[in-house]
Design an enzyme around this catalytic site. Sequence first.
Site: not given
Length: 218
Positions: A9, A11
Site C-alpha cells: 500500500d 499512504d
Amino acid sequence: MSVKLAVFDCDGTLSDGQAGVVNAMAAAFAEIGAQAPPRAQVRRIVGLSLPQAIRQLAPDLSDTQQTAVVQAYKDAFRLSRENGSLREPLFDGMADLLRRLHSTGWMLGVATGKSDRGLNSTLAVHGLSDLFATLHTADRHPSKPHPSMLEAAMGDVLASPETSCMVGDTVFDIQMAVAAGVRAIGVSWGYHEPAELLEAGAEAVAGDTAELERLIHG
C-alpha cells in the site's frame, strides 16, 4: 523458478500522507459549505477509493454533493502538489528496504487508493519509480478490499498467490490480501491499529522496517 512478489500500500505504509489527506478533505468539504469530518474519522477511510471514502464520511450528503466533494478533494490535493506544500515523507527505513528486496530478486508492486497521477508523483519524488514492476490504483480498479488490484499485479509479473504478499496498514489492505489468497502482512505505523489488522487476517504486524523485512522473507 517461482516469482516472488511483494505488493505495498502507499499512504500509511510506504509514505506518511496524513497531513495532505486531512487538509485536502477539509478544503473539499469547505468548498460545498459543509463541516469537515474529524481527523480521526478521516484516518479511518484512508485506503478506500475516494468516492467510497466520501460515502462513508458523509452518507447524509446527496449524490450531487458527494460528487462535488470528490472533485474538490482532487482539486485541493493537486493544488498542494503543484504549489509545493504537499509533504509525503517515506517512513524510516522504507527506501532501503525496497532497494534490498529489489536487489535480491523480489518483484515489487503497489496497490493503492491513490490516483495514477498521485502514486506516480509520490514514487518519482522519492526516486523509487524504477523499483516497481507493477502499479495499480483506484483509477482502474474497484475499491479495496476487492482483490482486483492484487490479482492484476500477480498477472503482470506472473506470480502465484503462494509466492506473493501484501503489505498494508489498514484492514482494507488485509481483507484484500485474504480475498486474493496471498499472505497478508500488517504494519503498525499507519492508520489502523495492529489488533484490527490481526483480526482482519494479517499473519503478523511489523513494528519497524527491519521486522517487516524478516516477515516478507518468511
